[in-house]
Design a protein around this motif. Structure first.
Motif, PDB file in Angstrom:
ATOM      1  N   GLN A 109       0.837  -1.204   0.000  1.00 58.53           N
ATOM      2  CA  GLN A 109       0.000   0.000   0.000  1.00 58.53           C
ATOM      3  C   GLN A 109       0.869   1.250   0.000  1.00 58.53           C
ATOM      4  O   GLN A 109       0.591   2.208  -0.726  1.00 58.53           O
ATOM      5  CB  GLN A 109      -0.910   0.006   1.236  1.00 58.53           C
ATOM      6  CG  GLN A 109      -1.966  -1.088   1.259  1.00 58.53           C
ATOM      7  CD  GLN A 109      -3.057  -0.884   0.238  1.00 58.53           C
ATOM      8  OE1 GLN A 109      -3.001  -1.447  -0.858  1.00 58.53           O
ATOM      9  NE2 GLN A 109      -4.029  -0.083   0.565  1.00 58.53           N
ATOM     10  N   ASN A 110       1.915   1.242   0.830  1.00 55.68           N
ATOM     11  CA  ASN A 110       2.821   2.389   0.866  1.00 55.68           C
ATOM     12  C   ASN A 110       3.462   2.637  -0.492  1.00 55.68           C
ATOM     13  O   ASN A 110       3.600   3.773  -0.939  1.00 55.68           O
ATOM     14  CB  ASN A 110       3.931   2.155   1.904  1.00 55.68           C
ATOM     15  CG  ASN A 110       3.441   2.252   3.330  1.00 55.68           C
ATOM     16  OD1 ASN A 110       2.317   2.680   3.588  1.00 55.68           O
ATOM     17  ND2 ASN A 110       4.270   1.839   4.267  1.00 55.68           N
ATOM     18  N   ILE A 111       3.848   1.555  -1.152  1.00 52.26           N
ATOM     19  CA  ILE A 111       4.543   1.672  -2.442  1.00 52.26           C
ATOM     20  C   ILE A 111       3.621   2.248  -3.515  1.00 52.26           C
ATOM     21  O   ILE A 111       3.966   3.205  -4.210  1.00 52.26           O
ATOM     22  CB  ILE A 111       5.080   0.304  -2.897  1.00 52.26           C
ATOM     23  CG1 ILE A 111       6.204  -0.174  -1.968  1.00 52.26           C
ATOM     24  CG2 ILE A 111       5.590   0.379  -4.341  1.00 52.26           C
ATOM     25  CD1 ILE A 111       6.615  -1.614  -2.196  1.00 52.26           C
ATOM     26  N   SER A 169      -1.214   1.128 -14.529  1.00 52.81           N
ATOM     27  CA  SER A 169       0.168   1.387 -14.961  1.00 52.81           C
ATOM     28  C   SER A 169       0.947   2.165 -13.904  1.00 52.81           C
ATOM     29  O   SER A 169       2.157   1.954 -13.732  1.00 52.81           O
ATOM     30  CB  SER A 169       0.180   2.139 -16.291  1.00 52.81           C
ATOM     31  OG  SER A 169      -0.500   3.379 -16.172  1.00 52.81           O
ATOM     32  N   GLY A 170       0.275   3.070 -13.178  1.00 55.93           N
ATOM     33  CA  GLY A 170       0.950   3.821 -12.126  1.00 55.93           C
ATOM     34  C   GLY A 170       1.405   2.924 -10.992  1.00 55.93           C
ATOM     35  O   GLY A 170       2.544   3.033 -10.509  1.00 55.93           O
ATOM     36  N   ARG A 174       5.432   1.911  -9.955  1.00 54.13           N
ATOM     37  CA  ARG A 174       5.964   2.099  -8.601  1.00 54.13           C
ATOM     38  C   ARG A 174       6.500   0.785  -8.031  1.00 54.13           C
ATOM     39  O   ARG A 174       7.523   0.766  -7.350  1.00 54.13           O
ATOM     40  CB  ARG A 174       4.877   2.689  -7.701  1.00 54.13           C
ATOM     41  CG  ARG A 174       4.538   4.118  -8.069  1.00 54.13           C
ATOM     42  CD  ARG A 174       3.266   4.615  -7.439  1.00 54.13           C
ATOM     43  NE  ARG A 174       2.892   5.910  -8.018  1.00 54.13           N
ATOM     44  CZ  ARG A 174       1.746   6.512  -7.783  1.00 54.13           C
ATOM     45  NH1 ARG A 174       0.844   5.956  -6.979  1.00 54.13           N
ATOM     46  NH2 ARG A 174       1.486   7.677  -8.342  1.00 54.13           N
ATOM     47  N   ILE A 175       5.805  -0.302  -8.313  1.00 57.02           N
ATOM     48  CA  ILE A 175       6.300  -1.604  -7.852  1.00 57.02           C
ATOM     49  C   ILE A 175       7.607  -1.949  -8.559  1.00 57.02           C
ATOM     50  O   ILE A 175       8.556  -2.452  -7.939  1.00 57.02           O
ATOM     51  CB  ILE A 175       5.231  -2.692  -8.088  1.00 57.02           C
ATOM     52  CG1 ILE A 175       4.077  -2.501  -7.097  1.00 57.02           C
ATOM     53  CG2 ILE A 175       5.828  -4.092  -7.929  1.00 57.02           C
ATOM     54  CD1 ILE A 175       2.863  -3.357  -7.369  1.00 57.02           C
ATOM     55  N   CYS A 176       7.691  -1.668  -9.849  1.00 59.44           N
ATOM     56  CA  CYS A 176       8.937  -1.929 -10.590  1.00 59.44           C
ATOM     57  C   CYS A 176      10.069  -1.039 -10.077  1.00 59.44           C
ATOM     58  O   CYS A 176      11.228  -1.470 -10.030  1.00 59.44           O
ATOM     59  CB  CYS A 176       8.721  -1.706 -12.084  1.00 59.44           C
ATOM     60  SG  CYS A 176       7.739  -3.010 -12.867  1.00 59.44           S
ATOM     61  N   ALA A 177       9.746   0.183  -9.668  1.00 56.94           N
ATOM     62  CA  ALA A 177      10.763   1.058  -9.077  1.00 56.94           C
ATOM     63  C   ALA A 177      11.257   0.476  -7.757  1.00 56.94           C
ATOM     64  O   ALA A 177      12.450   0.536  -7.441  1.00 56.94           O
ATOM     65  CB  ALA A 177      10.182   2.454  -8.855  1.00 56.94           C
ATOM     66  N   VAL A 286      10.469   6.805  -9.697  1.00 54.72           N
ATOM     67  CA  VAL A 286       9.532   6.097 -10.567  1.00 54.72           C
ATOM     68  C   VAL A 286       9.730   6.517 -12.018  1.00 54.72           C
ATOM     69  O   VAL A 286       9.779   7.705 -12.343  1.00 54.72           O
ATOM     70  CB  VAL A 286       8.072   6.373 -10.136  1.00 54.72           C
ATOM     71  CG1 VAL A 286       7.096   5.627 -11.047  1.00 54.72           C
ATOM     72  CG2 VAL A 286       7.871   5.945  -8.682  1.00 54.72           C
ATOM     73  N   ARG A 287       9.867   5.518 -12.887  1.00 53.65           N
ATOM     74  CA  ARG A 287       9.957   5.750 -14.326  1.00 53.65           C
ATOM     75  C   ARG A 287       8.904   4.898 -15.023  1.00 53.65           C
ATOM     76  O   ARG A 287       8.414   3.922 -14.474  1.00 53.65           O
ATOM     77  CB  ARG A 287      11.347   5.377 -14.859  1.00 53.65           C
ATOM     78  CG  ARG A 287      12.491   6.169 -14.253  1.00 53.65           C
ATOM     79  CD  ARG A 287      13.809   5.748 -14.894  1.00 53.65           C
ATOM     80  NE  ARG A 287      14.937   6.504 -14.376  1.00 53.65           N
ATOM     81  CZ  ARG A 287      15.662   6.139 -13.324  1.00 53.65           C
ATOM     82  NH1 ARG A 287      15.345   5.017 -12.674  1.00 53.65           N
ATOM     83  NH2 ARG A 287      16.675   6.875 -12.915  1.00 53.65           N
ATOM     84  N   ARG A 288       8.606   5.240 -16.251  1.00 50.71           N
ATOM     85  CA  ARG A 288       7.672   4.444 -17.053  1.00 50.71           C
ATOM     86  C   ARG A 288       8.318   3.095 -17.350  1.00 50.71           C
ATOM     87  O   ARG A 288       9.448   3.019 -17.833  1.00 50.71           O
ATOM     88  CB  ARG A 288       7.347   5.177 -18.353  1.00 50.71           C
ATOM     89  CG  ARG A 288       6.355   4.435 -19.238  1.00 50.71           C
ATOM     90  CD  ARG A 288       4.969   4.453 -18.636  1.00 50.71           C
ATOM     91  NE  ARG A 288       4.041   3.689 -19.424  1.00 50.71           N
ATOM     92  CZ  ARG A 288       3.351   4.187 -20.467  1.00 50.71           C
ATOM     93  NH1 ARG A 288       3.525   5.447 -20.818  1.00 50.71           N
ATOM     94  NH2 ARG A 288       2.503   3.430 -21.119  1.00 50.71           N
ATOM     95  N   THR A 289       7.608   2.019 -17.052  1.00 53.05           N
ATOM     96  CA  THR A 289       8.149   0.673 -17.246  1.00 53.05           C
ATOM     97  C   THR A 289       7.609   0.074 -18.539  1.00 53.05           C
ATOM     98  O   THR A 289       6.390   0.031 -18.753  1.00 53.05           O
ATOM     99  CB  THR A 289       7.768  -0.237 -16.059  1.00 53.05           C
ATOM    100  OG1 THR A 289       8.198   0.371 -14.850  1.00 53.05           O
ATOM    101  CG2 THR A 289       8.423  -1.599 -16.208  1.00 53.05           C
TER     102      THR A 289
END
Length: 315
Positions: A109-111, A169-170, A174-177, A286-289
């Motif tokens: 949730q925080n992420i 996508s957002g 964030r998870i990928c970051a 955070v970047r576009r994955t």
């Protein structure tokens, strides 16, 4: 092949694996009976005294409000999800030598909402997520549970959504970051070589009522069912009509495992860190994955999502 509960069990991703897979399933079933975490025996009633019960699983206290969330067609709360994931991941680590770990619901949730790690930052600084073969990421967005399954060795992320919805996508960026920060610190992780697999053949949380399809509140039981398949290696096919039984069985499992501690040393540290004041805050970049998108089978030689999830501990 059918198990004792009458569910169809696939025996592997290829015919040559049939004998070894069958033997593995028998061994896993024996271990599950000993630990009493098997999700699939049919059960039509809740444990005696439900929901006026109390149980503690690896530091998670299951109180009456959490028990009530297991009632039919209620939204299962975070305590139930965290508690069962703790049990089933602990089972996989201890008995199958399968290095699978889950992210606490509150950390996720925080992420996804704040791009911060909160008090979990110190805990994450003391463990190495690169030691784990599979990472289970439970997402609760607007009272709907979905599951991301990250498999770094295969450069694969699986998205399991019982509504067959599109991954936000957002949230995904964030998870990928987060994974970038803890999987490959100091380096830019190239996700272009990764695959995001959103399978089309997973069960939905819709049921026919007369001539209409009605949506149930069974996203939580669906998430738990997928987690069980991944961590146990048993490719049990299910559908939404099984979820009433899964709710009753979950209540029984959490009650019978009262007091058990399946935490690894890193999870035990987390309970201490939660009580500390963490004034420092880690912000995610955070970047576009961009990943390869796939939704159809076969993938990695598996002809169904049930086979794929059950095989992750061997791939």
């Amino acid at each position: 092949m059918q198990n004792a509960a009458g569910h169809y069990i696939n025996l592997g991703c290829s015919p040559e694996n049939t004998a070894s897979m069958s033997s593995t399933i028998r061994e896993i079933a024996k271990l599950e009976r000993n630990l009493d975490i098997d999700l699939w025996p049919k059960r039509k009633s809740y444990p005696l005294g439900f929901p006026n019960l109390k149980s503690t699983i690896s530091g998670h206290t299951v109180n009456i409000l959490s028990w009530k969330s297991l009632e039919q067609n209620e939204f299962i709360d975070d305590v139930i999800i965290n508690s069962y994931l703790q049990l089933i991941c602990g089972f996989a680590q201890s008995n199958l030598n399968f290095n699978v770990v889950f992210l606490d619901v509150h950390l996720v949730q925080n992420i996804i909402f704040d791009q911060k790690l909160g008090a979990f930052g110190k805990w994450l600084g003391k463990i190495d997520l690169r030691n784990y073969e599979v990472l289970l990421i439970p997402i609760n967005a607007h009272e709907h549970w979905t599951l991301l399954v990250a498999v770094p060795k295969l450069k694969l992320i699986i998205y399991l959504d019982s509504k067959h919805g599109k991954l936000n996508s957002g949230f995904f960026d964030r998870i990928c970051a987060f994974l970038q920060l803890y999987w490959q610190p100091g380096k830019r992780l190239s996700y272009k070589q990764w695959t995001l697999f959103t399978p089309e053949d997973i069960p939905t949380q819709f049921r026919l009522k007369g001539s209409k399809q009605v949506m149930t509140m069974n996203c939580g039981p669906h998430l738990v069912s997928w987690s069980h398949i991944i961590c146990s290696g048993k490719p049990v096919e299910f559908n939404d009509s099984d979820m009433d039984s899964v709710r009753c069985r979950l209540a029984e499992i959490l009650l019978k495992n009262n007091g058990i501690d399946q935490r690894t040393s890193s999870h035990k540290r987390r309970m201490v860190l939660r009580n500390e004041r963490d004034k420092g805050e880690i912000l995610l970049t955070v970047r576009r994955t961009r990943m390869v998108q796939q939704s159809s089978l076969p993938i990695l030689g598996c002809k169904s999502i049930f086979d794929l999830c059950a095989s992750l501990h061997k791939l």
